[in-house]
Scaffold this active site. Sequence first.
Site, short mmCIF file in Angstrom:
data_model
loop_
_atom_site.label_atom_id
_atom_site.label_comp_id
_atom_site.label_asym_id
_atom_site.label_seq_id
_atom_site.Cartn_x
_atom_site.Cartn_y
_atom_site.Cartn_z
N GLU A 159 3.77 2.15 10.88
CA GLU A 159 2.74 2.17 11.94
C GLU A 159 3.44 1.64 13.37
O GLU A 159 4.00 0.71 13.28
CB GLU A 159 1.23 1.13 11.54
N THR B 36 0.79 -1.11 -0.05
CA THR B 36 0.13 -0.03 0.00
C THR B 36 0.85 1.29 -0.06
O THR B 36 0.82 1.96 0.94
CB THR B 36 -0.91 0.13 1.23
N THR C 218 -9.73 -2.75 6.55
CA THR C 218 -9.66 -2.74 5.36
C THR C 218 -10.81 -2.06 4.40
O THR C 218 -11.89 -2.82 4.58
CB THR C 218 -9.20 -4.13 4.88
N ASN D 90 -3.62 -1.90 13.67
CA ASN D 90 -3.86 -2.96 12.72
C ASN D 90 -4.97 -3.86 13.02
O ASN D 90 -5.69 -4.27 12.50
CB ASN D 90 -2.75 -3.77 12.19
#
Lengths: 403, 403
Positions: B273, B186, B403, B398
């Site tokens: 992240e 991504t 998503t 996460n």
Amino acid sequence: MIADLHTVPGFTFNGFSVGLKEDNQLDLAIIHAEKPCAAAAAFTRNLVVAEPVKVCKKQMEDGLIQTVVINSKNANACTGEVGMKAVYEEIKRTSVVFKVAKKDVFISSTGVIGRPFPITEVLNGITLAMDGLENTAESSHATAEAIMTTDTKPKGASLQFELNGKTIHFGGIAKGSGMIHPDMGTMLSFIISDLNIKAEVLKKALNKAVDRSFNMISIDGDTSTNDTVLVLANGDAKNDLIDSIEHPDYAKVEEQLTEICIKLGQSIVDDGEGITKMITFEVQGLPTEEECRKIIRTLSTSLLVKTAFFGKDPNWGRLFAAAGRAGVDFDPDKADLFMGDNDELCLLKSGQPKTLDENLAHQILAKRDVKVKFDFHQGEAKSIGWGSDLSYDYVKINAEYTT
Amino acid sequence: MIADLHTVPGFTFNGFSVGLKEDNQLDLAIIHAEKPCAAAAAFTRNLVVAEPVKVCKKQMEDGLIQTVVINSKNANACTGEVGMKAVYEEIKRTSVVFKVAKKDVFISSTGVIGRPFPITEVLNGITLAMDGLENTAESSHATAEAIMTTDTKPKGASLQFELNGKTIHFGGIAKGSGMIHPDMGTMLSFIISDLNIKAEVLKKALNKAVDRSFNMISIDGDTSTNDTVLVLANGDAKNDLIDSIEHPDYAKVEEQLTEICIKLGQSIVDDGEGITKMITFEVQGLPTEEECRKIIRTLSTSLLVKTAFFGKDPNWGRLFAAAGRAGVDFDPDKADLFMGDNDELCLLKSGQPKTLDENLAHQILAKRDVKVKFDFHQGEAKSIGWGSDLSYDYVKINAEYTT
């Protein structure tokens, strides 16, 4: 109580405290057979290999093992010539104490690597163990406990089956929670049996069994320097000797050995460091089993997939994207994806997301055990594997543990 | 202020809020050149590919691009025919609004996958943007901000160099924090330049640059459906046209393009992240660069290595074991391992651990940037890559992001 070794006649075993771990915890395990057994082993494929693994690859050459010595806390890896010498001293002492041939001794170690091996304590422990071996529920439990490192509980499994009127017993123990991955990761397993089989045939059955069990589990994708699976078969069941893979009883043996390896493998995942979910991955509909396995390995090691399960998120997008980078050729527009024990939640149909039944998803993901299934509709092969989620506790345990 | 695009003449750009994100955050970016540019792109190698990537692979065929439209928040992936139609509508609207050929439009999307694409808002946004493009520090910053998803800050880089008395400008922006991995994850990056170069030569330089930059960074090992790096070169620098890789100026261009890609790649890792450490991995002393890279990729994606860095543990054992499972053949007994900017902390010498200088280890691991170097002494090749640690915050972000 883990009392699985206890189900197999002809062996004695126990766990001892010899001062490697703190607080008198058990840290040395010995498994001893009344006579040399047909033996087969599978070892780590890591290039960096512990000293006992280097030595025991040679010990396996004649396919006979009688006595197994396993210590925890220190892996005797990256210890060089001094570590290598220690293994030979362990073999010699075991041979003297238990009156077995040196070539029939198997040594295994697990724990931190690169620290001087506590050979004095281990040798004293072997001598001490001479009169301490039994075949009892208690000694089976102690053996399983003595091989633990970051494991939170001892692990074992057993099963019995019939071969032409003879009852065959398999009993096994295992350890390993972090570093669990397809190529086996700080994972030890010892399985004993009264099966009558040639060592070379047992080796073939073990390879098949390991490929479908220990090599299909994953906690964190890392493998270790010490991984070992060892099977001993003493022949006491007096079944017709299985002397080749063409023998009519071979298929059943391979199936049952796979079964106990799956049980032991699952017990390792279930005790994975900091896990809150145990995930069963089924992949079907590709041309070959190896392609199915590659996708399972990518799914079960994907951090995004693992954190999604920790978050109880039915995140088909991360699953689909992980499958897409597995290095397997498939047409995404034919892929179906399901969750639930009976595939009751369809997430993707022909590559397109379905409207999410949030209640059903919530029900499925509230459980500790979750099944995920991909069907690619592009072949007849299938495979199955097991993984876990990734939690805060995994990070905590592994940020604080020193190898 | 990210004002890196602003350094390149002949382009205008800006970021807009068209209602995809909450609270009027910027969510649509447009980069427009005064004339069609020589263009080269590298795309995700994931099999599951977003609709704009499918379309833009075709748009790249003639090597010319003039206008780039990027939206964040919705990835237009797994959206089927409706999503595909949306891409063509975006191209058509852009062509009309900016008076460019449809074949010279490039569309890119990033964000959640499998959700209906907000085509109405995006088309309105493109129309709205008509009079909003500028070449200013502010518009450069806004462009970088509009392509962000879980990024905590906009990312950009620029550099200049001379080719026979002509000054060449490169300016680039990037996004991506989770799902960052060797095969690009991504991850979007757009680089503009006034270089005079043939598109097919630019493509070769980009492939080399991406292999040594974006493909050598890793945060979590996952790759995505939308990854794209695009380079546009308008020729305004009026350097002698670089028409082949044999051209005397080609080597310098490849080097400088690699340099800006490394800067952009590092800015992505640095914003990874929940990271607390940025790790530079150097591997040398193997026969081929690809072998060095394989080891770096295994090191930078190992959960045990990543959690050890989070725990500030100089854990040579996990590093060595990860190298050992990379699928590269080496002799462990020749391996040296160092930490520190100047290799000042030697952890392994010829495969054996050195006595640890705890003070020095503490000093090195207290910093955000840590360098790790393996020297295998078994060849002349070397490679370099970048990774991060794994923190509680990574898991939190996460587990909570859908998503």
